[in-house]
Design a protein around this motif. Structure first.
Motif, PDB file in Angstrom:
ATOM      1  N   LYS A 251      39.610  29.047  32.252  1.00  0.00           N
ATOM      2  CA  LYS A 251      38.428  29.366  33.062  1.00  0.00           C
ATOM      3  C   LYS A 251      37.253  28.496  32.629  1.00  0.00           C
ATOM      4  N   ALA A 252      37.066  28.349  31.306  1.00  0.00           N
ATOM      5  CA  ALA A 252      35.980  27.514  30.789  1.00  0.00           C
ATOM      6  C   ALA A 252      36.195  26.048  31.168  1.00  0.00           C
ATOM      7  N   PHE A 253      37.443  25.597  31.049  1.00  0.00           N
ATOM      8  CA  PHE A 253      37.781  24.216  31.394  1.00  0.00           C
ATOM      9  C   PHE A 253      37.531  23.953  32.879  1.00  0.00           C
ATOM     10  N   GLY A 254      37.835  24.962  33.685  1.00  0.00           N
ATOM     11  CA  GLY A 254      37.658  24.817  35.130  1.00  0.00           C
ATOM     12  C   GLY A 254      36.217  24.590  35.545  1.00  0.00           C
ATOM     13  N   LYS A 255      35.290  25.046  34.721  1.00  0.00           N
ATOM     14  CA  LYS A 255      33.875  24.892  35.046  1.00  0.00           C
ATOM     15  C   LYS A 255      33.393  23.448  34.903  1.00  0.00           C
ATOM     16  N   ILE A 256      34.101  22.662  34.079  1.00  0.00           N
ATOM     17  CA  ILE A 256      33.638  21.294  33.831  1.00  0.00           C
ATOM     18  C   ILE A 256      34.471  20.248  34.580  1.00  0.00           C
ATOM     19  N   VAL A 257      35.574  20.671  35.177  1.00  0.00           N
ATOM     20  CA  VAL A 257      36.404  19.747  35.946  1.00  0.00           C
ATOM     21  C   VAL A 257      35.807  19.579  37.346  1.00  0.00           C
ATOM     22  N   PRO A 258      35.621  18.337  37.826  1.00  0.00           N
ATOM     23  CA  PRO A 258      35.108  18.119  39.184  1.00  0.00           C
ATOM     24  C   PRO A 258      35.952  18.856  40.224  1.00  0.00           C
ATOM     25  N   TYR A 259      35.289  19.393  41.232  1.00  0.00           N
ATOM     26  CA  TYR A 259      35.974  20.249  42.199  1.00  0.00           C
ATOM     27  C   TYR A 259      37.167  19.561  42.860  1.00  0.00           C
ATOM     28  N   ARG A 260      37.007  18.326  43.315  1.00  0.00           N
ATOM     29  CA  ARG A 260      38.096  17.638  44.014  1.00  0.00           C
ATOM     30  C   ARG A 260      39.299  17.420  43.106  1.00  0.00           C
TER      31      ARG A 260
ATOM     32  N   LYS B 215      31.477  60.390  41.255  1.00  0.00           N
ATOM     33  CA  LYS B 215      30.074  60.631  40.860  1.00  0.00           C
ATOM     34  C   LYS B 215      29.859  62.053  40.352  1.00  0.00           C
ATOM     35  N   ALA B 216      30.735  62.968  40.773  1.00  0.00           N
ATOM     36  CA  ALA B 216      30.611  64.372  40.360  1.00  0.00           C
ATOM     37  C   ALA B 216      31.147  64.614  38.958  1.00  0.00           C
ATOM     38  N   GLN B 217      31.803  63.621  38.354  1.00  0.00           N
ATOM     39  CA  GLN B 217      32.362  63.761  37.011  1.00  0.00           C
ATOM     40  C   GLN B 217      31.335  63.354  35.952  1.00  0.00           C
ATOM     41  N   PRO B 218      31.451  63.904  34.743  1.00  0.00           N
ATOM     42  CA  PRO B 218      30.535  63.478  33.666  1.00  0.00           C
ATOM     43  C   PRO B 218      30.614  61.972  33.411  1.00  0.00           C
ATOM     44  N   LYS B 219      31.838  61.431  33.457  1.00  0.00           N
ATOM     45  CA  LYS B 219      32.048  59.994  33.304  1.00  0.00           C
ATOM     46  C   LYS B 219      33.275  59.613  34.119  1.00  0.00           C
ATOM     47  N   ALA B 220      33.174  58.500  34.832  1.00  0.00           N
ATOM     48  CA  ALA B 220      34.288  58.075  35.680  1.00  0.00           C
ATOM     49  C   ALA B 220      34.417  56.559  35.634  1.00  0.00           C
ATOM     50  N   TYR B 221      35.595  56.080  36.013  1.00  0.00           N
ATOM     51  CA  TYR B 221      35.895  54.648  35.912  1.00  0.00           C
ATOM     52  C   TYR B 221      36.652  54.171  37.146  1.00  0.00           C
ATOM     53  N   VAL B 222      36.380  52.925  37.515  1.00  0.00           N
ATOM     54  CA  VAL B 222      37.162  52.236  38.539  1.00  0.00           C
ATOM     55  C   VAL B 222      37.618  50.914  37.933  1.00  0.00           C
ATOM     56  N   LEU B 223      38.923  50.675  37.970  1.00  0.00           N
ATOM     57  CA  LEU B 223      39.485  49.400  37.528  1.00  0.00           C
ATOM     58  C   LEU B 223      40.093  48.718  38.745  1.00  0.00           C
ATOM     59  N   ASN B 224      39.498  47.603  39.155  1.00  0.00           N
ATOM     60  CA  ASN B 224      40.012  46.839  40.286  1.00  0.00           C
ATOM     61  C   ASN B 224      40.760  45.618  39.762  1.00  0.00           C
ATOM     62  N   VAL B 225      42.007  45.494  40.153  1.00  0.00           N
ATOM     63  CA  VAL B 225      42.839  44.401  39.651  1.00  0.00           C
ATOM     64  C   VAL B 225      42.687  43.182  40.560  1.00  0.00           C
ATOM     65  N   ALA B 226      42.068  42.149  40.031  1.00  0.00           N
ATOM     66  CA  ALA B 226      41.948  40.871  40.731  1.00  0.00           C
ATOM     67  C   ALA B 226      42.995  39.930  40.131  1.00  0.00           C
ATOM     68  N   SER B 227      42.572  38.745  39.697  1.00  0.00           N
ATOM     69  CA  SER B 227      43.501  37.762  39.158  1.00  0.00           C
ATOM     70  C   SER B 227      42.681  36.575  38.670  1.00  0.00           C
ATOM     71  N   MET B 228      43.269  35.748  37.822  1.00  0.00           N
ATOM     72  CA  MET B 228      42.625  34.476  37.489  1.00  0.00           C
ATOM     73  C   MET B 228      42.459  33.620  38.741  1.00  0.00           C
ATOM     74  N   ALA B 229      43.277  33.895  39.762  1.00  0.00           N
ATOM     75  CA  ALA B 229      43.160  33.176  41.032  1.00  0.00           C
ATOM     76  C   ALA B 229      41.821  33.424  41.706  1.00  0.00           C
ATOM     77  N   ALA B 230      41.132  34.478  41.311  1.00  0.00           N
ATOM     78  CA  ALA B 230      39.821  34.784  41.895  1.00  0.00           C
ATOM     79  C   ALA B 230      38.785  33.704  41.603  1.00  0.00           C
ATOM     80  N   PHE B 231      39.026  32.902  40.573  1.00  0.00           N
ATOM     81  CA  PHE B 231      38.048  31.898  40.162  1.00  0.00           C
ATOM     82  C   PHE B 231      38.314  30.519  40.764  1.00  0.00           C
ATOM     83  N   TYR B 232      39.341  30.412  41.611  1.00  0.00           N
ATOM     84  CA  TYR B 232      39.736  29.098  42.126  1.00  0.00           C
ATOM     85  C   TYR B 232      40.079  29.148  43.612  1.00  0.00           C
ATOM     86  N   ASP B 233      39.914  28.006  44.269  1.00  0.00           N
ATOM     87  CA  ASP B 233      40.497  27.800  45.597  1.00  0.00           C
ATOM     88  C   ASP B 233      41.874  27.175  45.354  1.00  0.00           C
ATOM     89  N   ILE B 234      42.924  27.832  45.819  1.00  0.00           N
ATOM     90  CA  ILE B 234      44.268  27.388  45.450  1.00  0.00           C
ATOM     91  C   ILE B 234      45.088  27.030  46.686  1.00  0.00           C
TER      92      ILE B 234
END
Length: 266
Positions: free
Chosen positions: A242-251, A132-151
């Motif tokens: 990811k788009a396809f996953g939104k229309i596929v029934p969960y089960r 916050k003390a910098q003029p501009k700062a960044y945080v990059l958090n590495v998740a995964s495509m797995a974040a969008f699914y129960d696997i």
């Protein structure tokens, strides 16, 4: 952008895979880089290689096991003691696995959750005042495509990456009026080490269509981060999945994922 001669990019998991590629990409952009990873020879090799290739920038390395509870504070203290001012925090370190839940000892999952979630949160909390003390700062958090699914057969990993995604989105909203940008990287198949390559091969054509190199992912991620994007999903096919996953029934989706990831079980 901040004065690169006085600030550093801190990258965790920097000796291999995406973390190494991000550290190298940052070096090509003229940034000073702090590389944090397990205390293995590879870490010093990567750091020394960067020093030789980019003599006008500054590099240092800290070997530490981030599965240990005290590691985030030790990383922060190391920066404080050496006068390293961090304006870009890259939370990349993480551990994946595949197999039935009971195929691993409880201690493995404890360490995995400590690394994938707790260390990431604690590092972010510790470095946020300085960012916050910098003029501009960044945080990059590495998740995964797995974040969008129960696997199934990858349950703790996917849950930990969903945590990273949720936490990062919430924090981004909190900080939207500040100088700090939060970006979540959600890559699909990235060929980072022999074990990952073998597991990926077992997944067949579906995985092959999403494959990317760590260098491709690093370039894409940093570009999106500097553009202020909330989520970075490298490649066309992962976005399509990811788009396809939104229309596929969960089960049905759960069944397809179980059938796919049981192939990786070992």
């Amino acid at each position: 952008m901040t004065n690169q001669s006085k600030t550093y990019t801190l990258v965790t998991g920097a000796s291999n895979g995406i973390g190494k590629a991000i550290a190298e990409n940052c070096a090509t952009r003229g940034f000073n880089v702090l590389l944090v990873a397990l205390p293995e020879p590879k870490l010093e090799e990567v750091t020394e290689s960067l020093r030789q290739q980019y003599s006008s920038s500054s590099f240092d390395a800290l070997g530490i096991d981030m599965m240990q509870k005290e590691s985030p504070q030790a990383i922060f203290d190391w920066c404080q003691e050496n006068g390293y001012v961090v304006d870009k925090l890259i939370n990349n370190a993480g551990l994946g696995n595949s197999g039935p839940f009971m195929s691993r000892e409880a201690s493995f999952y404890y360490g995995q959750m400590q690394l994938n979630m707790v260390s990431l949160v604690m590092l972010t909390h510790l470095f946020l005042p300085g960012l916050k003390a910098q003029p501009k700062a960044y945080v990059l958090n590495v998740a995964s495509m797995a974040a969008f699914y129960d696997i199934p057969y990858k349950g703790i990993y996917s849950a930990s990456k969903r945590f990273v995604y949720s936490f990062s989105q919430s924090l981004r909203k909190e900080l939207e009026a500040t100088n700090i940008g939060i970006t979540i990287l959600c890559p699909a198949a990235v060929l980072t080490n022999p074990d990952v390559i073998l597991r990926d091969k077992e997944m067949g054509k579906a995985s092959k269509m999403t494959q990317q190199t760590p260098e491709e992912v690093a370039e894409y991620a940093l570009n999106k981060m500097f553009k202020g994007k909330a989520v970075a999903i490298p490649g066309f096919m992962p976005k399509a999945y990811k788009a396809f996953g939104k229309i596929v029934p969960y089960r049905l989706k759960l069944k397809l994922l179980a059938n796919a990831f049981i192939k990786q079980s070992r």
